[in-house]
Design a protein around this motif. Structure first.
Motif, PDB file in Angstrom:
ATOM      1  N   TYR A  83      34.064 -33.435  24.889  1.00  0.00           N
ATOM      2  CA  TYR A  83      35.318 -31.640  25.987  1.00  0.00           C
ATOM      3  C   TYR A  83      36.480 -32.606  25.628  1.00  0.00           C
ATOM      4  CZ  TYR A  83      36.620 -28.509  28.064  1.00  0.00           C
ATOM      5  OH  TYR A  83      37.571 -27.186  28.865  1.00  0.00           O
ATOM      6  N   SER A  84      35.985 -34.011  26.715  1.00  0.00           N
ATOM      7  CA  SER A  84      36.874 -34.831  28.312  1.00  0.00           C
ATOM      8  C   SER A  84      38.500 -35.287  27.166  1.00  0.00           C
ATOM      9  CB  SER A  84      37.302 -35.599  28.354  1.00  0.00           C
ATOM     10  OG  SER A  84      35.858 -36.505  28.125  1.00  0.00           O
ATOM     11  N   ASP A  85      37.920 -35.690  25.847  1.00  0.00           N
ATOM     12  CA  ASP A  85      38.564 -36.118  24.481  1.00  0.00           C
ATOM     13  C   ASP A  85      39.771 -35.391  24.414  1.00  0.00           C
ATOM     14  OD1 ASP A  85      37.536 -38.836  24.599  1.00  0.00           O
ATOM     15  OD2 ASP A  85      36.247 -38.313  22.864  1.00  0.00           O
ATOM     16  N   LEU A  86      39.070 -33.785  23.548  1.00  0.00           N
ATOM     17  CA  LEU A  86      40.130 -33.084  23.997  1.00  0.00           C
ATOM     18  C   LEU A  86      40.878 -32.496  24.169  1.00  0.00           C
ATOM     19  CD1 LEU A  86      37.507 -30.981  21.202  1.00  0.00           C
ATOM     20  CD2 LEU A  86      38.698 -32.311  20.517  1.00  0.00           C
ATOM     21  N   GLU A  87      40.821 -32.267  25.820  1.00  0.00           N
ATOM     22  CA  GLU A  87      41.539 -32.121  26.370  1.00  0.00           C
ATOM     23  C   GLU A  87      42.755 -33.079  26.755  1.00  0.00           C
ATOM     24  OE1 GLU A  87      39.031 -31.390  30.062  1.00  0.00           O
ATOM     25  OE2 GLU A  87      39.160 -29.810  30.168  1.00  0.00           O
ATOM     26  N   GLY A  88      42.351 -34.414  26.919  1.00  0.00           N
ATOM     27  CA  GLY A  88      43.073 -35.135  26.347  1.00  0.00           C
ATOM     28  C   GLY A  88      44.669 -35.643  25.733  1.00  0.00           C
ATOM     29  N   LEU A  89      43.581 -34.921  24.281  1.00  0.00           N
ATOM     30  CA  LEU A  89      44.611 -34.635  23.279  1.00  0.00           C
ATOM     31  C   LEU A  89      45.629 -33.688  23.356  1.00  0.00           C
ATOM     32  CD1 LEU A  89      42.619 -35.602  20.253  1.00  0.00           C
ATOM     33  CD2 LEU A  89      43.834 -37.081  21.405  1.00  0.00           C
ATOM     34  N   MET A  90      45.081 -32.253  23.402  1.00  0.00           N
ATOM     35  CA  MET A  90      46.008 -31.075  24.583  1.00  0.00           C
ATOM     36  C   MET A  90      46.886 -32.237  25.240  1.00  0.00           C
ATOM     37  SD  MET A  90      45.154 -28.507  22.674  1.00  0.00           S
ATOM     38  CE  MET A  90      46.246 -27.137  24.143  1.00  0.00           C
ATOM     39  N   ILE A  91      47.180 -32.635  26.411  1.00  0.00           N
ATOM     40  CA  ILE A  91      47.562 -33.221  27.620  1.00  0.00           C
ATOM     41  C   ILE A  91      48.774 -33.885  27.095  1.00  0.00           C
ATOM     42  CG2 ILE A  91      47.733 -34.523  28.930  1.00  0.00           C
ATOM     43  CD1 ILE A  91      45.597 -33.566  30.168  1.00  0.00           C
ATOM     44  N   LEU A  92      48.776 -35.100  25.832  1.00  0.00           N
ATOM     45  CA  LEU A  92      49.078 -35.509  24.558  1.00  0.00           C
ATOM     46  C   LEU A  92      50.064 -34.567  24.595  1.00  0.00           C
ATOM     47  CD1 LEU A  92      47.162 -38.659  23.581  1.00  0.00           C
ATOM     48  CD2 LEU A  92      48.460 -38.598  24.989  1.00  0.00           C
ATOM     49  N   ALA A  93      49.259 -33.342  23.383  1.00  0.00           N
ATOM     50  CA  ALA A  93      50.515 -32.642  22.619  1.00  0.00           C
ATOM     51  C   ALA A  93      51.627 -32.321  23.697  1.00  0.00           C
ATOM     52  CB  ALA A  93      49.386 -32.078  22.095  1.00  0.00           C
ATOM     53  N   GLU A  94      50.675 -31.972  24.646  1.00  0.00           N
ATOM     54  CA  GLU A  94      52.055 -31.181  25.713  1.00  0.00           C
ATOM     55  C   GLU A  94      53.677 -31.561  26.532  1.00  0.00           C
ATOM     56  OE1 GLU A  94      49.554 -29.444  29.092  1.00  0.00           O
ATOM     57  OE2 GLU A  94      48.836 -28.344  28.315  1.00  0.00           O
TER      58      GLU A  94
END
Length: 330
Positions: free
Chosen positions: A293-304
């Motif tokens: 879950y925390s990895d996916l949150e990190g990828l969302m931040i990267l995309a933002e």
């Protein structure tokens, strides 16, 4: 949002490619493969699909044998010269059909339509089998020793540095290449690609990538494509680990096909001015472990961060993105 069926055409004849695309343009997504060594990889990306084989193509007979043994969910239509030995032999292969190289348009479309109906049944059966065995995989497996973003005090410093690093690029191609390399390093993944469009009315294309599949460079997506519509409606990432949580079978098939087509584990949409301008996709982690879950949150931040950089990029192309976004908000 039902994706069109996939038809893979194996031939080295450019005229046959044009003819088949004209015949099937309203029925299927036609993907041309010219190299024997790439056919297996494309079949793996496509899942259940119709395969049209030109019997004159290189290694065609051996490839048909291989597909029949290794890909039971692939239907094969062989095309050959009327009354030729290869076409007569193909009729004995146990394939779906053997047809003339220059078939009647309506007859051929009817044949292909029946093949797609059969593939739909195969796909539904596959989905039911996977659903019945997916109870144990409804949640991503957390990484051992993983520390959540909240526990670690928020996003890592590497993520926060992204916009400042990227602003030094005036050329959009150099910018995108830098984004891909930096994102791959920060996310610790084997593959990264960016699909985007520049101007209003453009199609989404691969603009930059690291270790992307060769076929990805030829792909294009329009505004009406099912994947683009899905991002507009749902506005969240796609993760292979969470596919079983998608309630609708057609939607699940669409998302799985997108992941398989790109060779991705996660796809994250990119937005500017409230409009989708593309997406980032990520391959496997370098460690081989799954995304938690925390990895996916990190990828969302990267995309933002990537979306912000593209929106604010001072180069000519990014300015056109910004202008298109303004027009769309009026």
């Amino acid at each position: 949002m039902i994706p069109p069926p996939v038809c893979i055409l194996y031939t080295q004849d450019s005229d046959l490619v044009r003819r088949m695309k004209a015949f099937l343009r309203t029925m299927a997504q036609v993907r041309h493969v010219a190299e024997a060594d790439r056919l297996d990889a494309v079949l793996q990306q496509a899942g259940p699909a119709l395969l049209i084989m030109d019997l004159r193509a290189k290694e065609c007979r051996d490839l048909i044998d291989q597909v029949q043994k290794e890909w039971p969910e692939i239907l094969i239509i062989a095309l050959g010269i009327v009354k030729s030995d290869p076409l007569r032999e193909a009729e004995q292969f146990g394939i779906y059909a053997a047809e003339d190289l220059e078939p009647d348009r309506r007859r051929f479309q009817t044949l292909v339509g029946r093949a797609f109906d059969y593939l739909k049944v195969l796909q539904e059966n596959r989905e039911l089998r996977e659903t019945s065995t997916s109870v144990s995989t409804l949640e991503p497996i957390p990484r051992v020793g993983a520390v959540s973003a909240a526990a670690g005090g928020g996003p890592s410093l590497r993520l926060l540095r992204f916009p400042r690093v990227f602003r030094q690029f005036d050329n959009v191609d150099a910018l995108l290449t830098s984004i891909v390399e930096s994102v791959a390093d920060a996310a610790g993944v084997t593959r990264v690609g960016i699909f985007s469009k520049i101007r209003q009315g453009d199609r989404y294309r691969l603009r930059a990538g690291l270790r992307c599949l060769p076929e990805t460079h030829e792909m294009e997506f329009g505004e009406r494509d099912a994947l683009v519509r899905w991002f507009e409606l749902h506005a969240h990432l796609i993760s292979r680990a969470n596919l079983a949580q998608t309630p609708h079978q057609a939607e699940r098939s669409l998302l799985r096909r997108a992941l398989d087509t790109f060779g991705a584990e996660v796809i994250v949409p990119l937005y500017a001015r409230g409009r989708i301008i593309g997406w980032l996709y990520f391959g496997h982690r370098l460690t081989g472990q799954r995304f938690d879950y925390s990895d996916l949150e990190g990828l969302m931040i990267l995309a933002e961060h990537v979306s912000t950089v593209l929106e604010n990029n001072p180069g000519r192309d990014a300015a056109q993105i910004d202008s298109a976004g303004h027009r769309g908000d009026r």
